[in-house]
Write an enzyme that holds these catalytic residues in place. Structure first.
Site, mmCIF file in Angstrom:
data_model
loop_
_atom_site.group_PDB
_atom_site.id
_atom_site.type_symbol
_atom_site.label_atom_id
_atom_site.label_comp_id
_atom_site.label_asym_id
_atom_site.label_seq_id
_atom_site.Cartn_x
_atom_site.Cartn_y
_atom_site.Cartn_z
ATOM 1 N N CYS A 238 0.974 -1.440 -0.059
ATOM 2 C CA CYS A 238 -0.110 0.041 0.024
ATOM 3 C C CYS A 238 0.793 1.178 0.004
ATOM 4 O O CYS A 238 1.816 0.994 0.777
ATOM 5 C CB CYS A 238 -0.699 0.107 1.511
ATOM 6 S SG CYS A 238 -1.596 1.373 1.855
ATOM 7 N N THR A 240 -0.636 4.447 0.123
ATOM 8 C CA THR A 240 -1.677 5.440 0.552
ATOM 9 C C THR A 240 -0.954 6.521 1.642
ATOM 10 O O THR A 240 -0.948 7.734 1.319
ATOM 11 C CB THR A 240 -2.683 4.950 1.404
ATOM 12 O OG1 THR A 240 -3.623 4.100 0.358
ATOM 13 C CG2 THR A 240 -3.803 5.992 1.980
HETATM 14 P P1 5GP Z 1 -0.784 -6.838 4.037
HETATM 15 O O1 5GP Z 1 -1.315 -8.028 4.665
HETATM 16 O O2 5GP Z 1 -0.202 -7.243 2.719
HETATM 17 O O3 5GP Z 1 0.002 -6.121 4.777
HETATM 18 O O4 5GP Z 1 -2.124 -5.935 3.961
HETATM 19 C C1 5GP Z 1 -3.147 -6.430 2.967
HETATM 20 C C2 5GP Z 1 -4.067 -5.457 2.708
HETATM 21 O O5 5GP Z 1 -3.568 -4.277 1.975
HETATM 22 C C3 5GP Z 1 -5.254 -5.644 1.794
HETATM 23 O O6 5GP Z 1 -6.319 -6.663 2.471
HETATM 24 C C4 5GP Z 1 -5.911 -4.438 1.651
HETATM 25 O O7 5GP Z 1 -6.915 -3.820 2.498
HETATM 26 C C5 5GP Z 1 -4.536 -3.635 1.679
HETATM 27 N N1 5GP Z 1 -4.327 -3.325 0.150
HETATM 28 C C6 5GP Z 1 -4.332 -4.259 -0.744
HETATM 29 N N2 5GP Z 1 -3.776 -3.757 -2.081
HETATM 30 C C7 5GP Z 1 -3.779 -2.403 -1.817
HETATM 31 C C8 5GP Z 1 -3.126 -1.198 -2.498
HETATM 32 O O8 5GP Z 1 -2.869 -1.188 -3.701
HETATM 33 N N3 5GP Z 1 -3.450 -0.024 -1.866
HETATM 34 C C9 5GP Z 1 -3.769 0.159 -0.402
HETATM 35 N N4 5GP Z 1 -4.041 1.527 -0.013
HETATM 36 N N5 5GP Z 1 -4.028 -0.921 0.184
HETATM 37 C C10 5GP Z 1 -4.200 -2.104 -0.377
#
Ligand code: 5GP
Length: 422
Positions: A238, A240
């Site tokens: 992400c 953001t």
């Molecule tokens: P991780 O377990 O990889 O830290 O987080 C997974 C979560 O990241 C996903 O379930 C979703 O909420 C968020 N996420 C996935 N793809 C993106 C993206 O391209 N941008 C953002 N802002 N959040 C993402």
């Protein structure tokens, strides 16, 4: 022990004395005990919130403290199942509350097949063709009707998303869960969508996200969510926080949202994003999460790909595969014909990276579950839900909240960013 930790521990000790006196009401001992337990949790969380108000934290800054003496003889005896009672759908459930994210390389049918064997949960991504989904559901109906207890279908909030969801639900009345997912859960349009889906499918359990504060969590639960997803900005792919400068540290966000749920007296929360190792899952539970959604930790496995994974081999002979955020340019290119137009006004809030190829996901899953069992025995609590009673300390030298740990593992990262993003 730092000052903050001393405060938390003191407040925790005090919280147990703060129960209301229900004895005067002449309640049955069971009801009285339940009310006291609930009071203790609310009071405890309020105290923690007060103590942490000026000190937001993420998992990288947390350490669970060994405390109570564990009654388990072996980690093997620890049962990781958690029971749920969903307020709107009025359904009961029991599963290991580790949830595969609805990302298109994580919430796959193959992932659901493996996680289901372990009684874990998958939010299937929304880009599956409806025909393929229906075929998959039909095959499950014939072989394993219990399978429907372990996955949700996912949807965005456009009219087209609604039509697709309605179509799939009508064709497959066995479906029990819908996950309504938008990156920014602070939109009026989300409320309208949730109300509409709740009205149309009163008996379906609905997950809704993503948010990071108690008030919005309560609002979404009140209008129809059975569980709310928590997390803005913590995801491994992400961006953001870089693109919009928006987000909240995941540990404190969960504490806040969990407090909202307990204040309301019903509803659940799902920590979504920011887990970069098994320990973070237990830490999320300690903050008050009922379920934990994973993306990056499940990435890079055989089950992430339809067909053969496209493996890249580096000069050391190491194998790498691609993993990308659902708001990345890569995902837009894959799923939207009007990708270029979309990029003109929304930018990319996700990155594409290479992660090490790890083969079948079952080995990773076993390791994650092993870590969770370990946390339970170290802290001396009785199970996952009880981890919220475990004490923890906050370290002041954690990172700055930009979660790059997955990405920086890859020596090809820099090159890869260049290749895979716009
Ligand atoms: P991780 O377990 O990889 O830290 O987080 C997974 C979560 O990241 C996903 O379930 C979703 O909420 C968020 N996420 C996935 N793809 C993106 C993206 O391209 N941008 C953002 N802002 N959040 C993402």
């Amino acid at each position: 022990m730092n000052l903050l930790q001393q405060r938390i521990n003191k407040e925790k000790a005090k919280a147990t004395l703060d129960n209301n006196n229900y004895d005067a009401l002449n309640l049955s001992p069971e009801i009285s005990a339940l009310l006291k337990a609930k009071d203790a949790i609310i009071s405890l969380q309020q105290k923690q919130l007060d103590a942490l108000e000026d000190e937001p934290f993420n998992f990288q800054q947390m350490l669970l403290l060994p405390g109570e003496i564990s009654t388990y003889k072996s980690r093997n005896d620890v049962d990781l199942h958690v029971s749920f009672s969903f307020a709107h759908s009025e359904k009961q459930a029991s599963f290991i509350p580790v949830v595969a994210s609805n990302m298109d390389t994580i919430g796959t049918l193959a992932m659901a097949d493996v996680l289901r064997q372990k009684e874990m949960f998958t939010c299937l991504h929304k880009f599956h063709e409806t025909k393929k989904l229906t075929q998959y559901f039909s095959s499950l109906k014939a072989n394993d009707p219990k399978a429907f207890e372990y996955f949700a279908i996912s949807t965005g909030i456009s009219d087209q998303d609604y039509r697709r969801t309605e179509y799939i639900m009508e064709k497959n009345p066995e479906l029990q869960y819908i996950c309504v997912d938008v990156a920014n859960g602070y939109m009026e349009a989300l409320d309208k969508f949730v109300k509409k889906v709740r009205k149309r499918f009163p008996e379906t359990t609905i997950f809704v996200g993503n948010v990071v504060d108690a008030k919005r969590t309560k609002d979404l639960i009140e209008i129809g969510a059975d569980a709310v997803k928590v997390g803005i900005g913590p995801g491994s792919v992400c961006t953001t926080r870089q693109e919009a400068g928006v987000g909240a540290l995941q540990g404190s966000a969960i504490v806040d949202c969990a407090y909202g749920v307990h204040e309301l007296g019903y509803g659940h929360i799902i920590s979504d994003g920011g887990c970069t190792n098994a320990g973070n899952i237990s830490q999320a539970c300690a903050c008050g999460a009922d379920m934990i959604m994973l993306g990056g930790l499940l990435s890079g496995h055989k089950e992430c790909f339809e067909g053969e994974p496209k493996i890249k081999i580096d000069s050391y002979g190491k194998e790498w595969v691609e993993f990308y955020g659902m708001s990345s340019y890569k995902a837009m290119q894959n799923h939207y014909k009007d990708c270029e137009k979309r990029m003109e006004y929304r930018g990319s809030e996700g990155r594409a990276i290479l992660v090490e190829y790890k083969g079948p996901v079952i080995n990773t899953v076993n390791a994650l579950l092993g870590g969770m069992r370990s946390a339970i025995t170290y802290t001396g609590v009785s199970g996952l839900r009880d981890l919220r009673k475990a004490e923890y300390q906050i370290l002041h030298d954690g990172n700055n909240g930009l979660n790059l740990s997955l990405a920086t593992k890859s020596p090809l990262f820099e090159m890869n960013v260049h290749q895979c993003t716009r």
